[in-house]
Design an enzyme around this catalytic site. Structure first.
Site, PDB file in Angstrom:
ATOM      1  CE  LYS A  11      43.382  55.368  46.775  1.00 35.82           C
ATOM      2  NZ  LYS A  11      42.704  54.660  47.871  1.00 35.82           N
ATOM      3  NE  ARG A  16      41.170  44.122  48.395  1.00 35.87           N
ATOM      4  CZ  ARG A  16      40.433  44.444  49.456  1.00 35.87           C
ATOM      5  NH1 ARG A  16      39.334  43.751  49.730  1.00 35.87           N
ATOM      6  NH2 ARG A  16      40.778  45.441  50.232  1.00 35.87           N
TER       7      ARG A  16
END
Ligand code: BES
Ligand code: MN
Ligand code: ZN
Length: 490
Positions: free
Chosen positions: A268, A344
């Protein structure tokens, strides 16, 4: 907090801080009633131009040892437009203005046009939730004087029934807030497992923790891939609430439990809020918070399975490579084209495990996508469901809890975006519709005959400035919705 209904009127009520909600145009008439008890009120109202507009507030401190020592007037806007959110907001504003007073807070709002039990419930929730402050990480916390009791003035005595679930629900919200706000050097996967163990002890629930080797034996390759770049061991947490008596419905609550999300090798960078990624276990905080409330409320007829696959998404020499192909517990192969779409992957194995418990319905909560924040902002979570009855029940539960929730489409054609050349699927689709492809990815791991909903809480998990019943910081979003939903199934 001690919660009760007071049958006295404004003139006779005795306590430490009195909060009165006044609609627009109303001050002049109510002022007459207040004036006899608080001489000078009507002058203050006109001097300070208090008109009862929404959000307007007037705080008067008559005398330090007077009874009450503080009077708070809260503007409610047009009398005809006061809805439940208006009551909540007024209760929250009044509670915040009462900080500094010990003892008993009296609250009078125009209850008339609302269901008294529900009005009592939501106002009490709003008061307790808005008095919350997190001082755990300060050397010398400021001494806060707070009301310790709440009396709702002017409601029928029967409305006390609405107060019964309030403390248990709020304690769950507060647990979730504490877990989310604590940084990743405090809240680790082991700490989440410890929290579940404490709930199991306190409320007689059943707990199973799967260690890494157990997860390997079960073939949870998607979850383990995410965890493999971290020095901290993953924890797969399964906590069960079993009601006394017959079980009519079995429910599963699944929470994303990334105690830190660096993005992995798709690190990130630039504006991706890496420093906030402690809140990436917000889903697990909500389900743990809800389990705390459920443990206390003991709803009959429902069995509740909480499932959290917890780990960190970090970078080291063993971390997953962008491009790795991994295998989930059902054999589905996944090409990890982006290591930052890790939630996920953990949820894939968690949902497969949850469905093995043969629940009637599964709800997962996850800080899953920035795309959902772009779509709905920070006051609403998005949700996706394969079952209209479940979707409606969640809508009702969220509404009753004052939590914003908006249904989004499971558009099947977008599944193309997850096509992989080599594996059964990729973990990341194109940027447009990113929260929808994330939901479609999860759907692949839910049994077709199971009612399922996915709630993306990336927006409302945190409130930078604070709003309504949420002081700035972690909100504990989701607990009230889940508790209401589970208890409505009973
Ligand atoms: N935890 C993040 C989602 C997130 C981002 C929550 C910002 C709150 C604020 C999640 O793991 C993530 O990184 N998602 C990616 C997915 C993308 C790589 C497909 C995202 O949203 O950018
Ligand atoms: Mn990520
Ligand atoms: Zn994440």
């Amino acid at each position: 907090m001690r919660l009760s209904i007071s049958s006295t009127n404004l003139k006779e009520w005795s306590g430490d801080v009195l909060v009165v909600g006044l609609p627009k145009g109303e001050p002049s008439t109510t002022a007459v009633h207040l004036e006899s008890r608080f001489p000078g009120v009507s002058t203050a109202i006109s001097q300070q131009a208090f008109e009862g507009k929404t959000g307007q507030k007037l705080v008067l401190n008559p005398l330090a040892d007077a009874n009450p020592q503080r009077l708070v007037l809260v503007g409610l806007g047009d009398i005809d437009a006061i809805d439940l959110d208006g009551l909540r907001a007024a209760a929250a504003a009044g509670a915040q203005a009462s900080i500094g007073c010990n003892g008993c807070l009296g609250l009078q709002l125009p209850w008339d046009s609302h269901n008294p039990d529900h009005a009592a419930r939501i106002s009490a929730e709003a008061v307790r939730l808005s008095l919350y402050a997190d001082q755990r990480f300060q050397k010398e916390p400021e001494q806060r004087r707070l009301p310790t009791a709440l009396e709702l003035i002017g409601l029928p005595a029967s409305a006390a029934a609405g107060l019964e679930p309030v403390n248990a629900t709020c304690a769950g919200v507060e647990l979730a807030r504490e877990l989310v706000a604590a940084p990743p050097n405090y809240v680790t996967p082991a700490a989440l497992a410890e929290t579940a163990a404490a709930l199991a002890r306190d409320y007689g629930m059943e707990l199973t923790i799967l260690e890494r080797a157990d997860c390997e034996a079960r073939g949870m390759g998607a979850f383990l891939a995410v965890s493999q770049g971290s020095d901290l061991p993953p924890k797969f947490i399964h906590l069960i609430y079993r009601p006394e008596g017959a079980v009519k419905r079995r429910l599963a609550l699944v929470g994303k439990g990334l105690t830190f999300d660096s993005g992995g090798y798709n690190l990130k960078v630039g504006g991706a809020q890496i420093d906030m990624m402690k809140f990436d276990m917000g889903g697990s905080a909500s389900v743990l918070g809800a389990m705390r409330s459920i443990g206390e409320l003991k709803p009959a007829g429902v069995e509740v399975h909480m499932v959290v696959a917890s780990c960190e998404n970090m970078v080291n020499g063993s971390a997953v490579h962008p491009g790795d192909i991994v295998t989930a517990a059902n054999g589905t192969t996944i090409e990890i084209n982006n290591t930052d779409a890790e939630g996920r992957l953990t949820l894939a194995d968690a949902l497969l495990y949850a469905c093995e418990q043969k629940p009637d319905a599964v709800v997962d909560l996850a800080t899953l996508t920035g795309a959902c924040v772009v779509a709905l902002g920070d006051e609403m979570a998005g949700f996706w469901s394969n079952n209209d009855a479940l979707a409606e029940a969640l809508d009702t539960a969220a509404d009753a809890g004052g939590e914003g929730l908006w249904r989004m489409p499971l558009r099947q054609s977008y599944k193309k975006g997850l096509k992989s050349l080599l594996a059964d699927m990729k973990n990341t689709g194109p940027r447009p519709g990113g929260s929808i492809t994330a939901a479609l990815f999860l759907k692949e791991f839910v049994s077709q005959d199971t009612a399922w909903a996915h709630i993306d809480i990336a927006g409302p998990v945190w409130s930078d400035k604070g709003k309504g019943v949420n002081p700035a910081g972690a909100t504990g979003y989701g607990v009230r919705t889940l508790v209401n939903w589970v208890c409505a199934q009973a």
